[in-house]
Design a protein around this motif. Structure first.
Motif, PDB file in Angstrom:
ATOM      1  N   UNK A 100      -0.714 -31.399  31.293  1.00  0.00           N
ATOM      2  CA  UNK A 100      -1.289 -31.418  29.941  1.00  0.00           C
ATOM      3  C   UNK A 100      -0.723 -32.606  29.166  1.00  0.00           C
ATOM      4  N   UNK A 101      -1.637 -33.402  28.555  1.00  0.00           N
ATOM      5  CA  UNK A 101      -1.245 -34.591  27.797  1.00  0.00           C
ATOM      6  C   UNK A 101      -1.868 -34.493  26.405  1.00  0.00           C
ATOM      7  N   UNK A 102      -1.043 -34.584  25.356  1.00  0.00           N
ATOM      8  CA  UNK A 102      -1.562 -34.537  23.989  1.00  0.00           C
ATOM      9  C   UNK A 102      -0.838 -35.564  23.107  1.00  0.00           C
ATOM     10  N   UNK A 127      -9.801 -29.959  41.978  1.00  0.00           N
ATOM     11  CA  UNK A 127      -9.250 -30.660  40.813  1.00  0.00           C
ATOM     12  C   UNK A 127     -10.243 -30.505  39.663  1.00  0.00           C
ATOM     13  N   UNK A 128      -9.736 -30.045  38.511  1.00  0.00           N
ATOM     14  CA  UNK A 128     -10.580 -29.815  37.337  1.00  0.00           C
ATOM     15  C   UNK A 128      -9.959 -30.589  36.176  1.00  0.00           C
ATOM     16  N   UNK A 129     -10.713 -31.553  35.618  1.00  0.00           N
ATOM     17  CA  UNK A 129     -10.207 -32.421  34.556  1.00  0.00           C
ATOM     18  C   UNK A 129     -10.952 -32.101  33.264  1.00  0.00           C
ATOM     19  N   UNK A 130     -10.198 -31.837  32.198  1.00  0.00           N
ATOM     20  CA  UNK A 130     -10.765 -31.556  30.878  1.00  0.00           C
ATOM     21  C   UNK A 130     -10.274 -32.654  29.931  1.00  0.00           C
ATOM     22  N   UNK A 152      -5.537 -28.269  41.037  1.00  0.00           N
ATOM     23  CA  UNK A 152      -4.957 -29.054  39.949  1.00  0.00           C
ATOM     24  C   UNK A 152      -5.885 -28.981  38.739  1.00  0.00           C
ATOM     25  N   UNK A 153      -5.301 -28.730  37.539  1.00  0.00           N
ATOM     26  CA  UNK A 153      -6.031 -28.806  36.273  1.00  0.00           C
ATOM     27  C   UNK A 153      -5.331 -29.855  35.400  1.00  0.00           C
ATOM     28  N   UNK A 154      -6.111 -30.836  34.910  1.00  0.00           N
ATOM     29  CA  UNK A 154      -5.574 -31.899  34.051  1.00  0.00           C
ATOM     30  C   UNK A 154      -6.263 -31.825  32.693  1.00  0.00           C
ATOM     31  N   UNK A 155      -5.462 -31.810  31.623  1.00  0.00           N
ATOM     32  CA  UNK A 155      -6.009 -31.742  30.255  1.00  0.00           C
ATOM     33  C   UNK A 155      -5.479 -32.941  29.472  1.00  0.00           C
ATOM     34  N   UNK A 156      -6.420 -33.746  28.909  1.00  0.00           N
ATOM     35  CA  UNK A 156      -6.043 -34.891  28.079  1.00  0.00           C
ATOM     36  C   UNK A 156      -6.692 -34.748  26.716  1.00  0.00           C
ATOM     37  N   UNK A 157      -5.862 -34.869  25.652  1.00  0.00           N
ATOM     38  CA  UNK A 157      -6.380 -34.841  24.276  1.00  0.00           C
ATOM     39  C   UNK A 157      -5.727 -35.988  23.511  1.00  0.00           C
TER      40      UNK A 157
END
Length: 693
Positions: free
Chosen positions: A26-28, A143-146, A93-98
């Motif tokens: 998770x990246x915010x 892999x799931x990217x949000x 893998x789940x990647x979250x970028x905001x």
């Protein structure tokens, strides 16, 4: 996109989907160094992480969070590289970028903007082509990217739709973005962005145990588009390893409910199915599932043992459950079964003896009847003879009268009345009664004499005398104690690790203490195998507890002035291995158990006189088999450190060594150890031998 249905219980996620770990990055970024600050990016990312760890199968160990000043280009790049290194083909893998995003028209390329980047400094940005490169390198199953940023939809090189429902068992690379090639709203400060609000709300309110991302994507896109000016984009990312699969969010409630169901099922098969479906479950990793399986297997073994109520059934339970909760009951049941068998055997012998006595009495009755009949016959024959004699006398008298009247007869004839000569011929009739009575008595006497000669000639190496046991001096030395190489794979865990042990010199009994020696000291005989017909004075005494033996040793030392005691476990193993003369054999003096031991396959279900088998290298008999032998000390836990004259606990439970007439070959090995045993324990396969300083 294929249409999704809210009835997702009908969607089959695939029976053969690999089950690995779920990784979350998770990246915010709110506080950019050179760009306008955002209000909700960090809050959105943290809420997403908290929700996944609380409701779904994600944990802190496999989660990486990067916020604000830590979200540099270098740190984001390194975090993606870690996923490349750590993730396996079984993992997801789940990647979250905001944060801020950018789009360069002349290159038609989108970017993620790290915290330190300056305005229009594209060389400091993270281009979409780099993100796609990492998606192709990460070896995950899914892999799931949000992405919640401006121009985030430009991550798609091309979008394709499939009319085939994606399956969990097929690899996938999916992307959900907050917008296409337009600006995305950060939302009201202190709340969530429109996109994050709909994503988090749907994940939080979801009640389905298996949530496919196709359904999540469609719902979030519709809800966001209905309440804002942006249009989310979703779909597979081609060229990165997508094979028409999809990721499923699995709720922790599903796992807990499934665990309750398999416990209620009370079935090993149900537990194994749970492990296959949830390999990363805490019920699996904590060992709780293994414990449940072990308990069920033990209950099944104990049920079978009780159902069969046989020696084989109880021994199978003991063999397969070294620490089972029914072990003491199993030993008691074994002894009871053995006692019942012995009682049945004794009853059979008594019945046979009774039948033999009845037969003997019947034969004696028949013989008496024959004797009486013969006597009657002889009496009758005597009466006939007497009548014949009287008749002859009468005829002779008449002949003499007739002869007196004839004067002209020859005067040289014998005088009338001359007696006939007595008969000297042998008559069987006179001795037959004597033979019928005396001959059986003579035969029985001869048989008894022959039996006494036979049993008095039975060979044994036993040379002990009452009260003063024969002792062998054992020179001290150093040896390897425990599961040595000649034991192969028969060792139990309590024989490990092997370690060097040094013992001092001592003496130990050449034989196990016999029933005769016990009776001489204690006056009675507790042994099971002590009946008259067995003649077992030279058999080892058994059914004696550790406490009983302490009383025996006290009286023996008072009578003899000796300093007798039980050997320590270390002294016992040093002796059974042959001391300084050891040849590293599996049993006491041989690798062939039948040469040195009475055990279950050759004992005939009983003990045997001591000293009949081959001795070990020190000339000591029966250290393998015949009866288990008590040690002085309690059972200690082995360590790899060298020790001198080690002893277990001086109080509480004790340890037995050597195996017995009743046991399998594995329990007669030189390194085998019993479980901990209460010092009051008595069974017909446990005895002892003495030691001295």
């Amino acid at each position: 996109m294929p249409k999704s249905s809210k009835g997702i219980g009908h969607i089959d996620p695939g029976l053969n989907a690999p089950k690995g770990e779920n990784f979350l990055l998770a990246i915010g970024i709110n506080k950019y160094e050179h760009l306008p600050h955002l209000s909700n990016a960090v809050q959105d990312a943290k809420a997403f992480v908290e929700l996944l760890q609380k409701r779904y199968q994600f944990d802190a160990e496999h989660t990486k969070e990067i916020y604000d000043d830590e979200a540099t280009r270098k740190n984001i790049y390194q975090a993606l590289e870690v996923l490349v290194q750590d993730v396996t083909p079984k993992d997801s893998v789940v990647i979250y970028f905001s944060g801020h995003g950018a789009f360069k028209n002349n290159r038609e390329e989108g970017f993620w903007i790290p915290v330190e980047a300056e305005q229009d400094a594209y060389y400091d940005f993270l281009p979409n082509v780099l993100i796609q490169h990492f998606l192709g390198r990460i070896k995950s199953h899914h892999t799931y990217v949000v992405v919640d940023s401006c121009f985030s939809g430009t991550l798609f090189a091309e979008q394709t739709r499939s009319d085939v429902a994606p399956m969990d068992h097929l690899p996938s690379r999916w992307l959900l973005t907050s917008c296409g090639n337009e600006l995305a709203s950060d939302g009201t400060p202190g709340k969530h962005s429109p996109f994050a609000q709909n994503l988090i709300l749907f994940l939080d309110r979801n009640k389905d145990p298996l949530l496919p991302i196709t359904f999540l994507n469609e719902h979030v896109a519709k809800a966001t588009q209905a309440n804002s000016a942006q249009k989310p984009v979703y779909g597979p990312v081609q060229g990165t390893g997508h094979r028409n699969g999809q990721f499923y969010f699995r709720s922790k409630e599903e796992e807990g409910l499934a665990w309750e169901v398999v416990l209620e099922a009370n079935s090993v098969q149900a537990l194994l199915s749970f492990e296959k479906k949830y390999p990363q479950s805490t019920y699996v990793s904590s060992g709780e599932l293994d414990e449940a399986i072990a308990k069920l297997e033990e209950e099944q073994l104990w049920w079978k043992a009780q159902h069969s109520d046989s020696v084989t059934g109880y021994r199978e339970y003991l063999r397969r459950t070294h620490k089972g909760k029914y072990r003491s009951q199993a030993y008691e049941a074994l002894e009871q079964v053995a006692d019942d068998a012995l009682s049945r055997e004794q009853e059979k012998k008594e019945a046979e003896a009774g039948e033999a006595q009845e037969k003997k009495e019947a034969e004696a009755g028949e013989a008496q009847e024959k004797k009486e009949a013969e006597e009657a016959r002889l009496r009758k024959q005597g009466e006939v003879e007497e009548a014949r004699r009287k008749k002859q006398q009468e005829e002779e008298k008449q002949r003499k009268i007739a002869a007196g009247k004839s004067k002209h007869k020859d005067a040289k004839k014998k005088p009338v009345g001359a007696a006939p000569k007595p008969s000297t011929s042998f008559s069987w009739d006179r001795i037959r009664p004597i033979l019928l009575i005396g001959l059986p008595i003579v035969v029985v006497a001869i048989v008894i004499v022959i039996w006494q000669i036979a049993i008095s000639g039975k060979k044994t190496n036993y040379q002990g005398e009452a009260i003063v046991p024969t002792m062998i001096s054992v020179a001290g030395g150093t040896f390897t104690m425990g599961c040595t190489s000649e034991q192969w794979s028969d060792c139990d865990d309590d024989e490990k690790p092997v370690h060097q042990v040094t013992v001092g010199s001592f003496k130990i009994g050449k034989y196990e203490v016999t029933q005769a020696e016990w009776k001489e000291v204690m006056g009675g005989n507790p042994s099971r195998f002590n009946t008259f017909f067995r003649g077992c004075d030279q058999c080892p005494v058994e059914r004696v507890s550790w406490n009983d033996i302490q009383e025996f040793i006290k009286y023996l030392n008072q009578k003899t002035g000796g300093n007798y005691r039980l050997p320590t476990e270390a002294e016992w193993e040093y002796t059974v291995r042959g001391g300084q003369k050891r040849k590293d054999t599996k049993y006491a003096g041989s690798d062939n158990i039948d040469e040195v031991a009475w055990w279950s396959d050759n004992s005939g279900g009983k003990t045997h006189p001591v000293g009949q088998k081959k001795p070990n290298e020190l000339g000591i008999y029966d250290m393998s088999g015949n009866v288990w032998e008590w040690c002085a000390d309690g059972k200690r836990t082995y360590s790899s450190e060298s020790q001198t004259n080690p002893e277990g606990s001086s109080g509480g439970s004790r340890v037995l060594r050597g195996g017995s007439w009743y046991d399998s070959y594995g329990l007669c090995r030189v390194s085998d150890r019993s479980d901990v045993v209460d010092p009051s324990y008595r069974v017909n396969k446990v005895g002892f031998r003495l030691a001295q300083h």
